[in-house]
Design a protein around this motif. Structure first.
Motif, PDB file in Angstrom:
ATOM      1  N   ARG A  93      -7.183  -1.696  -9.182  1.00 51.04           N
ATOM      2  CA  ARG A  93      -7.230  -1.791  -7.898  1.00 51.04           C
ATOM      3  C   ARG A  93      -5.846  -1.524  -6.939  1.00 51.04           C
ATOM      4  N   PRO A  94      -5.296  -0.333  -6.920  1.00 44.25           N
ATOM      5  CA  PRO A  94      -4.070  -0.085  -6.384  1.00 44.25           C
ATOM      6  C   PRO A  94      -4.299   0.061  -4.786  1.00 44.25           C
ATOM      7  N   VAL A  95      -3.421  -0.663  -4.082  1.00 45.95           N
ATOM      8  CA  VAL A  95      -3.579  -0.574  -2.600  1.00 45.95           C
ATOM      9  C   VAL A  95      -2.080  -0.158  -1.965  1.00 45.95           C
ATOM     10  N   LEU A 115       0.360  -3.331  -5.797  1.00 40.11           N
ATOM     11  CA  LEU A 115       0.404  -3.051  -4.373  1.00 40.11           C
ATOM     12  C   LEU A 115       1.639  -2.377  -4.021  1.00 40.11           C
ATOM     13  N   ALA A 127      -6.250   5.304  -3.546  1.00 42.46           N
ATOM     14  CA  ALA A 127      -5.823   4.145  -3.239  1.00 42.46           C
ATOM     15  C   ALA A 127      -5.870   3.988  -1.756  1.00 42.46           C
ATOM     16  N   ALA A 155      -5.315  -6.765  -4.805  1.00 43.71           N
ATOM     17  CA  ALA A 155      -4.675  -5.624  -5.559  1.00 43.71           C
ATOM     18  C   ALA A 155      -3.944  -6.063  -6.678  1.00 43.71           C
ATOM     19  N   ASP A 156      -4.058  -5.161  -7.852  1.00 44.30           N
ATOM     20  CA  ASP A 156      -3.397  -5.541  -8.984  1.00 44.30           C
ATOM     21  C   ASP A 156      -2.165  -4.926  -9.140  1.00 44.30           C
ATOM     22  N   LEU A 193      -5.607  -7.373   0.402  1.00 46.37           N
ATOM     23  CA  LEU A 193      -4.429  -6.828  -0.145  1.00 46.37           C
ATOM     24  C   LEU A 193      -4.075  -7.678  -1.315  1.00 46.37           C
TER      25      LEU A 193
END
Length: 561
Positions: free
Chosen positions: A229-231, A295, A256, A292-293, A289
């Motif tokens: 879960r990239p953000v 960030l 992302a 996210a794993d 946010l």
């Protein structure tokens, strides 16, 4: 071994003859303006004073355009906006003592917002330096000390031959990432003394590159490529380094979602399927946010506003790209990469593996729907209508500059594109003089300034500047009878009765006042705002639109956690 790339080409016989026969009547002030022009400056801002007259006299012999404001702090705000809009150095010519010190708040904003402003200040005659009390007008024991805490670098000059190199060093400092304000100080007698030095020709003060270290890029690229879960959080550094295109390419390569900070407005397309927009003061965004794993924070220190008033607690790995070394890991542990955003994004783009996440766009839609529902549940129809009217009235290519006022607090979250505000340092009075600086950079399109009535009083004098230079700025003043945001804060904290003493204001008839400067003005209503504002923006030259309205903020969402 010589670096021939930086060798200066030999002078032609004609150039040598000109250097051997400098025109008469030149002073240290001429060396200042010649150096600025030789470095590429086209416009300077400022306000003259007794000790600085050598610089201002030299402007008459220079091709530089001069825009003079009526208060030094406003001249600083104008230069700040010029630097933000163009990405070029904005020279700011100031006097000594009170004249110099009056620009301090503007320079603090430039430092917080990383705007490349080059302030050149005069100083008392050299005989009066050294910390004594010589009785010179405007004398300070150590004028530089007042600026050293604020600007990136200080460059004192004590002889005419030092002027070109000092200004070139300051120029390079201002444009080296992170951009920022710099300070050059020259005594009155050095500015006034005639010089036989040859005129300054073109100079090179190329800013230093700030590339990421390759081993850090490799680690960051691996983490992002394998994230579930990239953000991405995109800050003002993305905008300043002109890296929006690279950011978009990286976000799309990684699938992302992207949140832009209030200072990073415009770093990512508002309507993009991966755009979480800028609702940083909403708990739904904060929760997303935190989940996210990995960030990736680019060009932001995750300060008070960007961290939802320090309630943000990331649970995953944070990777922070930041040109300001002091901001690396200043608020959260991270893989800190000290680099210019553009260089770092370019390196990551080359290094990450493509990843596909069919759920990314749907998760973005879900968060934005929750935000909309939350706002819709509050009694805020007036506020939403006013902001929408401003957005509809402003041409797409026109920049906007916002003071610290309730409508700007709304715009930080809800305005769909680039905007500029004084939220770096948070001082009042930014909007109108900043808009004048932007208009001086490009007169071909109208510029919008937005202030409350309290903030407007800081820069009323600049109506004269707008008229004198016929600058295409429309100033929207939302008149709520006081310091509206402070009224709200005080009422919340201390109750209704304590606010009135400090926050309720007697104020002028802004329409009549603007007209007394020869600036056309109109009083509008929420219903008429869009049309009145559009009409004012379409008319040439300056104008004022006054909206009497008491606006409210949406509820503080960081308290919902």
């Amino acid at each position: 071994m010589h670096d021939h790339d930086h060798d200066t080409p030999p002078f032609t016989p004609e150039q040598t003859a000109a250097a051997l026969n400098p025109p008469p009547g030149r002073t240290g002030g001429d060396l200042v303006v010649e150096t600025l022009y030789g470095l590429g400056a086209t416009t300077v801002f400022g306000l003259p004073g007794q000790h600085a007259l050598g610089m201002f006299d030299a402007l008459r012999r220079s091709p530089l355009d001069y825009v003079g404001l009526r208060v030094e702090n406003n001249a600083g705000f104008a230069a700040d906006a010029y630097g933000r809009i163009t990405g070029e150095v904005a020279p700011l010519l100031l006097s000594t003592g009170p004249g110099a010190l009056t620009a301090l708040a503007a320079l603090q904003e430039s430092a917080a917002a990383s705007a490349p402003v080059l302030a050149v200040s005069s100083q008392v005659p050299a005989a009066g330096l050294g910390g004594g009390r010589h009785g010179y007008l405007h004398e300070l024991r150590d004028q530089q000390a007042s600026f050293r805490d604020i600007v990136k670098s200080v460059h004192p000059v004590r002889a005419a031959s030092q002027i070109p190199s000092a200004i070139a060093a300051a120029w390079e400092s201002a444009l080296t990432a992170p951009h920022g304000p710099v300070w050059v100080e020259i005594p009155q007698d050095v500015l006034l003394a005639e010089t036989s030095l040859p005129p300054v020709t073109a100079m090179d003060a190329t800013p230093r590159e700030l590339p990421p270290r390759p081993e850090l890029t490799a680690v960051a690229a691996h983490a992002l490529s394998h994230a579930e879960r990239p953000v991405i959080v995109a800050g003002g550094g993305v905008v300043r380094s002109d890296a929006a295109g690279k950011l978009r390419a990286l976000a799309e390569k990684l699938d992302a979602p992207v949140v832009t900070t209030f200072g990073g407005k415009g770093a990512f397309p508002w309507k993009h399927p991966l755009s979480l927009q800028s609702w940083l003061e909403d708990r739904h965004t904060t929760d997303f946010l935190e989940a996210a794993d990995v960030l990736l924070v680019v060009g932001s220190g995750l300060g008070e506003l960007s961290s939802n008033y320090h309630t943000f607690r990331p649970r995953g790995r944070v990777i922070q790209i930041e040109a300001d070394l002091g901001k690396l890991e200043s608020n959260h542990p991270a893989l800190g990469i000290h680099a210019d955003a553009r260089n770092a994004l370019s390196a990551l783009l080359d290094s990450v593996e493509e990843r596909h996440d069919p759920d990314a766009a749907a998760s973005v839609r879900t968060v934005l729907a929750k935000v909309r529902e939350r706002i819709a549940a509050q009694d805020l129809a007036l506020e939403r209508r006013v902001l929408a009217s401003v957005r509809e009235a402003l041409p797409a290519a026109s920049p906007s500059f916002w003071d610290m006022t309730i409508l700007a607090y709304w715009a930080w979250s809800a305005w769909p594109g680039p905007m500029h505000s004084g939220q770096g340092a948070g001082g009042l009075g930014y909007g109108f003089p900043a808009a004048l600086g932007a208009a001086a950079a490009d007169r071909t399109k109208p510029v919008l300034a937005v202030s409350g009535d309290g903030g407007a009083m800081y820069s009323i004098a600049e109506l004269a500047t707008a008229r004198q230079y016929d600058l295409p700025v429309t100033w929207l003043i939302v008149d709520d009878g006081g310091y509206g945001i402070l009224r709200a804060y005080m009422t919340d904290a201390f109750g209704e009765s304590s606010a009135a003493e400090a926050t309720e204001l007697s104020r002028p008839d802004f329409v009549a006042l603007a007209e007394s400067f020869g600036v056309p003005a109109v009083r509008t209503t929420p219903e008429g705002l869009r049309d009145d504002l559009a009409k004012a923006l379409a008319a040439p030259g300056p104008s004022v639109v006054v909206l009497p309205a008491v606006l409210k903020m949406f509820a503080p969402t960081h308290l919902d956690a």
